[in-house]
Write an enzyme that holds these catalytic residues in place. Structure first.
Site, PDB file in Angstrom:
ATOM      1  N   GLY A 207       0.964  -1.174   0.022  1.00  0.00           N
ATOM      2  CA  GLY A 207       0.006  -0.076   0.081  1.00  0.00           C
ATOM      3  C   GLY A 207       0.689   1.362  -0.187  1.00  0.00           C
ATOM      4  O   GLY A 207       2.047   1.138  -0.239  1.00  0.00           O
ATOM      5  N   ASN A 208       0.261   2.137   0.174  1.00  0.00           N
ATOM      6  CA  ASN A 208       1.140   3.609   0.264  1.00  0.00           C
ATOM      7  C   ASN A 208       0.356   4.577   1.389  1.00  0.00           C
ATOM      8  O   ASN A 208      -0.974   4.240   1.887  1.00  0.00           O
ATOM      9  CB  ASN A 208       1.313   4.195  -1.101  1.00  0.00           C
ATOM     10  CG  ASN A 208      -0.093   4.642  -1.712  1.00  0.00           C
ATOM     11  OD1 ASN A 208      -0.624   5.570  -1.290  1.00  0.00           O
ATOM     12  ND2 ASN A 208      -0.539   3.912  -2.664  1.00  0.00           N
ATOM     13  N   ARG A 209       0.976   5.711   1.613  1.00  0.00           N
ATOM     14  CA  ARG A 209       0.594   6.652   2.521  1.00  0.00           C
ATOM     15  C   ARG A 209      -0.406   7.563   2.056  1.00  0.00           C
ATOM     16  O   ARG A 209      -0.711   8.517   2.986  1.00  0.00           O
ATOM     17  CB  ARG A 209       1.779   7.488   3.113  1.00  0.00           C
ATOM     18  CG  ARG A 209       2.874   6.509   3.889  1.00  0.00           C
ATOM     19  CD  ARG A 209       3.713   7.260   4.616  1.00  0.00           C
ATOM     20  NE  ARG A 209       5.027   6.686   4.746  1.00  0.00           N
ATOM     21  CZ  ARG A 209       5.107   5.917   5.884  1.00  0.00           C
ATOM     22  NH1 ARG A 209       4.242   5.750   6.596  1.00  0.00           N
ATOM     23  NH2 ARG A 209       6.426   5.115   6.151  1.00  0.00           N
TER      24      ARG A 209
END
Ligand code: C5P
Length: 398
Positions: A207-209
Site C-alpha cells: 500500500g502507500n501513505r
C-alpha cells in the site's frame, strides 16, 4: 444567493444548537426567510426568544397549537418552504426520522414534508459511530436526505472525534448547493482518491501513505457546485463527502472496474495514489516464516494505469480528464512529460518531497500544467485546492 428562499429550520436538542443561532443570521444575511421549529430538548439549549428575534418569525414549538389550524397547519408549515434543515440533527431525531415517527411537531413536519431535507448531525463521537446511528444514516441518505458534516475535532464533552456540527457557513454552502443547483448542474463527475491495497496474502498487502484528503475534498467541491459525483476510493480514514456517491475498492483493478462502471462522465479527476505494481499471485493462505529458509521473493506485475485508460480517445472519454503528479524533483518538467504520456488534459503537480508536508498533511502547493502552460497556485489548504479546481473545471465545461 438565497434571496426569496424559504427555509424551515428544526433546532433539536444538542449543545451545537448555539451555532444554529448564527446559522439563522447567516441565512437571513443572504436573503432567506427562516422559520424555526424548536424541539422541547432544543429549548433547553437556546431560548425561543433568541430564535424568534434572530429569525424575525414566530417560533413553532407545539404540535397541538398548530393542529387547531388557527395559526398555520403543521402540514402547511412542513411544505411552505424550499428546504427543511435540521441543525443540530441529534442521534434521537435521526432515529425518529429513519423510523418514521411523528411524535412531536418537528418529527411530524419531517414526515409530512415533500421538500428536500438537509441534516447537520451533531453528537458525541461514540454515538455517531454506533451501528444504530450509522444504519439510520444509511437509511436516510438512501431516501435522498442530504447530510452536511459532522466534522472531526474537539467535542463539547472534552473528547475528540467525529461529531461536531458543521460550521454555520458550511451549512449555508450545503443549502446553497441544494437550492441553487450550481454551475455543474447536469454534469457528471468521477473522482478517484486514496491508496490502493494490493494483496500479498490474506493479511499482507502493498500500500502507500495516501490519506485521500485531497481526492475526497475534490469530490465534495464538485458536488457542492451541483455535479452528480461518484467517488471511487481506496481505504482511507476520511469521512464520506456529503452528497457524493462513494464506491469503496481495495485494488487498482477494482478501482479501474468501478471507474468504468461510473462512466459516462463529463470530468474525471484521478487523485488516487494507485500502486504501480501488484503481486503476480496472491497466496491463498498466510505465508509462513520457515526456520533457516530464505525470505520469500514477491514477483510483481504492472497495474493498469487508470488515468491513462480514462484519457484514451473514444466514445466514453470524459471531456476533461485531470491527473495529479506527485513529484520530489523537477516538478513541472516531470508533470509536463506525464501529461503527454498519459493523454490527460490537466496535471496538478505537487511536491511531495520529505519535509513538504503534503502527504497526509492539510495543505498543498499546486502547479496546474495544461496545453497552454503552467499556472502556479500559492500554498493553500487541500479544501481550497479542491474548490479552486472545481471552479476551474466549471469554467472549462461551461
Ligand atoms: O504515474 P504516476 O503515478 O506518477 O501518475 C500520477 C497520476 O496518475 C495520478 O493522477 C494518479 O491518480 C494516476 N494513476 C492512475 N493509475 C495508476 C497510476 C497512476 O490513475 N496505475
Amino acid at each position: 444567493m438565497l434571496a426569496g428562499k424559504r427555509i424551515l429550520l428544526v433546532i433539536a436538542g444538542g449543545i451545537a444548537a448555539y451555532k444554529s443561532l448564527d446559522l439563522i443570521r447567516r441565512l437571513r444575511e443572504r436573503g432567506a426567510d427562516v422559520r424555526c421549529i424548536l424541539t422541547a430538548a432544543g429549548a433547553e439549549f437556546v431560548t425561543p426568544l433568541s430564535v424568534q428575534t434572530l429569525s424575525r418569525n414566530t417560533v413553532f414549538r407545539d404540535l397541538f397549537s398548530l393542529t387547531d389550524e388557527s395559526e398555520i397547519g403543521h402540514i402547511r408549515l412542513a411544505r411552505d418552504c424550499d428546504l427543511v434543515v435540521v441543525a443540530p440533527a441529534t442521534a434521537d431525531i435521526m432515529a425518529k426520522l429513519a423510523a418514521g415517527f411523528a411524535s412531536d411537531l418537528a418529527t411530524t413536519c419531517l414526515l409530512a414534508t415533500d421538500r428536500p431535507i438537509l441534516l447537520a448531525p451533531a453528537m458525541n463521537f461514540v454515538m455517531w459511530g454506533q451501528p444504530a446511528t450509522q444504519a439510520n444514516l444509511a437509511t436516510l441518505t438512501g431516501r435522498g436526505v442530504r447530510i452536511v458534516g459532522p466534522a472531526s475535532g474537539a467535542l463539547a464533552e472534552g473528547e475528540i472525534g467525529a461529531g461536531r456540527m458543521s460550521e454555520p457557513l458550511e451549512i449555508v454552502a450545503a443549502i446553497e448547493a441544494i437550492l441553487d443547483a450550481g454551475p455543474l448542474k447536469d454534469r457528471r463527475a468521477l473522482v478517484t482518491s486514496g491508496p490502493t491495497y494490493e494483496p500479498i496474502d490474506p493479511v499482507r498487502f502493498i500500500g502507500n501513505r495516501s490519506s485521500g484528503k485531497q481526492g475526497h475534498a475534490i469530490a465534495a467541491a464538485l458536488a457542492a457546485l451541483g455535479a452528480d459525483t461518484t467517488l471511487v476510493t481506496g481505504p482511507t480514514q476520511v469521512p464520506d463527502p456529503p452528497g457524493v456517491r462513494v464506491v469503496r475498492i481495495e485494488t487498482a483493478e477494482q478501482m479501474l472496474a468501478a471507474c468504468r462502471a461510473a462512466l459516462p462522465a463529463d470530468v474525471a479527476v484521478c487523485a488516487a495514489a494507485v500502486a504501480d505494481w501488484r503481486p503476480v499471485a496472491t497466496a491463498g493462505q498466510k505465508i509462513k516464516k520457515k526456520e533457516g529458509a530464505a525470505a520469500p521473493a514477491i514477483a510483481l506485475t504492472e497495474n493498469p494505469d487508470i488515468l491513462a485508460t480514462l484519457s484514451k480517445p473514444g466514445a466514453t472519454r470524459p471531456r476533461l480528464v485531470v491527473g495529479f503528479a506527485a513529484e520530489t524533483e523537477n516538478v513541472v518538467a516531470n508533470a509536463q512529460a506525464k501529461r503527454t504520456r498519459k493523454g490527460c488534459d490537466w496535471i496538478l503537480a505537487n511536491d511531495v518531497s520529505t519535509g513538504s508536508g503534503t502527504f497526509g498533511g492539510d495543505d498543498n502547493t499546486i502547479q496546474v500544467v495544461d496545453a497552454s502552460g503552467v499556472e502556479a497556485w500559492s500554498r493553500m489548504s487541500k479544501d481550497d485546492v479542491a474548490r479552486r479546481l472545481a471552479a476551474r473545471i466549471a469554467a472549462a465545461l461551461a
